[in-house]
Design a protein around this motif. Structure first.
Motif, mmCIF file in Angstrom:
data_model
loop_
_atom_site.group_PDB
_atom_site.id
_atom_site.type_symbol
_atom_site.label_atom_id
_atom_site.label_comp_id
_atom_site.label_asym_id
_atom_site.label_seq_id
_atom_site.Cartn_x
_atom_site.Cartn_y
_atom_site.Cartn_z
ATOM 1 N N VAL A 71 0.845 -1.193 0.000
ATOM 2 C CA VAL A 71 0.000 0.000 0.000
ATOM 3 C C VAL A 71 0.886 1.251 0.000
ATOM 4 N N LYS A 72 0.284 2.351 -0.444
ATOM 5 C CA LYS A 72 1.015 3.608 -0.444
ATOM 6 C C LYS A 72 0.341 4.562 0.528
ATOM 7 N N CYS A 73 1.159 5.201 1.343
ATOM 8 C CA CYS A 73 0.653 6.165 2.300
ATOM 9 C C CYS A 73 0.405 7.488 1.564
ATOM 10 N N ASN A 74 -0.847 7.970 1.658
ATOM 11 C CA ASN A 74 -1.174 9.214 0.947
ATOM 12 C C ASN A 74 -0.650 10.456 1.667
ATOM 13 N N ARG A 75 -0.191 10.295 2.887
ATOM 14 C CA ARG A 75 0.328 11.450 3.620
ATOM 15 C C ARG A 75 1.802 11.679 3.339
ATOM 16 N N CYS A 76 2.590 10.609 3.465
ATOM 17 C CA CYS A 76 4.039 10.815 3.315
ATOM 18 C C CYS A 76 4.596 10.147 2.053
ATOM 19 N N GLY A 77 3.758 9.377 1.372
ATOM 20 C CA GLY A 77 4.188 8.800 0.108
ATOM 21 C C GLY A 77 4.946 7.494 0.217
ATOM 22 N N LEU A 78 5.125 7.014 1.430
ATOM 23 C CA LEU A 78 5.860 5.765 1.621
ATOM 24 C C LEU A 78 5.049 4.566 1.098
ATOM 25 N N GLU A 79 5.738 3.667 0.416
ATOM 26 C CA GLU A 79 5.111 2.421 0.008
ATOM 27 C C GLU A 79 5.600 1.336 0.949
ATOM 28 N N PHE A 80 4.679 0.623 1.527
ATOM 29 C CA PHE A 80 5.081 -0.398 2.499
ATOM 30 C C PHE A 80 4.152 -1.603 2.429
ATOM 31 N N ASN A 81 4.550 -2.663 3.119
ATOM 32 C CA ASN A 81 3.748 -3.876 3.153
ATOM 33 C C ASN A 81 2.647 -3.714 4.207
ATOM 34 N N GLY A 82 1.429 -3.521 3.724
ATOM 35 C CA GLY A 82 0.304 -3.248 4.603
ATOM 36 C C GLY A 82 -0.071 -4.421 5.480
ATOM 37 N N PHE A 83 0.220 -5.606 5.009
ATOM 38 C CA PHE A 83 -0.079 -6.811 5.768
ATOM 39 C C PHE A 83 0.848 -6.894 6.972
ATOM 40 N N GLN A 84 2.115 -6.632 6.695
ATOM 41 C CA GLN A 84 3.145 -6.701 7.726
ATOM 42 C C GLN A 84 2.945 -5.615 8.791
ATOM 43 N N TYR A 85 2.575 -4.421 8.356
ATOM 44 C CA TYR A 85 2.438 -3.294 9.284
ATOM 45 C C TYR A 85 0.995 -3.033 9.699
ATOM 46 N N ASP A 86 0.113 -4.034 9.425
ATOM 47 C CA ASP A 86 -1.261 -3.949 9.888
ATOM 48 C C ASP A 86 -1.961 -2.679 9.385
ATOM 49 N N LEU A 98 -4.735 5.381 2.757
ATOM 50 C CA LEU A 98 -3.801 4.457 2.111
ATOM 51 C C LEU A 98 -4.366 4.028 0.762
ATOM 52 N N THR A 99 -3.509 3.920 -0.217
ATOM 53 C CA THR A 99 -3.927 3.433 -1.521
ATOM 54 C C THR A 99 -3.337 2.043 -1.736
ATOM 55 N N PRO A 100 -4.193 1.046 -1.899
ATOM 56 C CA PRO A 100 -3.661 -0.300 -2.144
ATOM 57 C C PRO A 100 -3.039 -0.394 -3.546
ATOM 58 N N LEU A 101 -1.848 -0.899 -3.606
ATOM 59 C CA LEU A 101 -1.174 -1.038 -4.906
ATOM 60 C C LEU A 101 -1.242 -2.477 -5.396
ATOM 61 N N SER A 102 -1.117 -3.398 -4.490
ATOM 62 C CA SER A 102 -1.236 -4.810 -4.861
ATOM 63 C C SER A 102 -1.596 -5.608 -3.623
ATOM 64 N N GLY A 103 -2.014 -6.849 -3.857
ATOM 65 C CA GLY A 103 -2.274 -7.730 -2.729
ATOM 66 C C GLY A 103 -3.739 -8.010 -2.482
#
Ligand SMILES: [Zn+2]
Length: 114
Positions: A71-86, A98-103
């Protein structure tokens, strides 16, 4: 467990494809399961033999490819694993925008048969 229902409807889809492609035996079904799809791949594998029992898929192998839930954070632009970071941005703590990119995939990727 709703995984059983998902497998059952997936096998219906596979049966339709078998008919279209005129397949008689399916050796292997490859599924793409996203980490954010709400389906637990491990449960899918566990449920499959029961769902396939005494059907034409009793000897079919199920292979699952896990797609990372990015997922991509719409506030700071970070792309991270949303599953891992809940589904909470590890950088700024944002858990809503958050914008889901894949998964989110839950698709039949390949059917191997003849
Ligand atoms: Zn952020």
């Amino acid at each position: 467990m709703h995984e059983v229902g998902i497998i059952t409807s997936m096998l219906h889809t596979v049966a339709d494809i078998m008919e279209q492609e005129q397949l008689t035996v399916v050796e292997k079904i490859v599924l793409e399961v996203g980490e954010l799809s709400g389906v637990v791949p491990h449960y899918m594998e566990e449920c499959f033999p029961a769902a396939a029992y005494k059907t034409r898929f009793a000897d079919t192998k199920l292979e699952i490819e896990v797609v990372p839930g990015i997922v991509k954070c719409n506030r700071c632009g970070l792309e991270f694993n949303g599953f891992q970071y809940d589904l909470r941005c590890p950088d700024c703590g944002n858990g809503k925008e958050l914008t889901p990119l894949s998964g989110r995939e839950l698709t039949i990727r390949e059917i191997i048969g003849c």
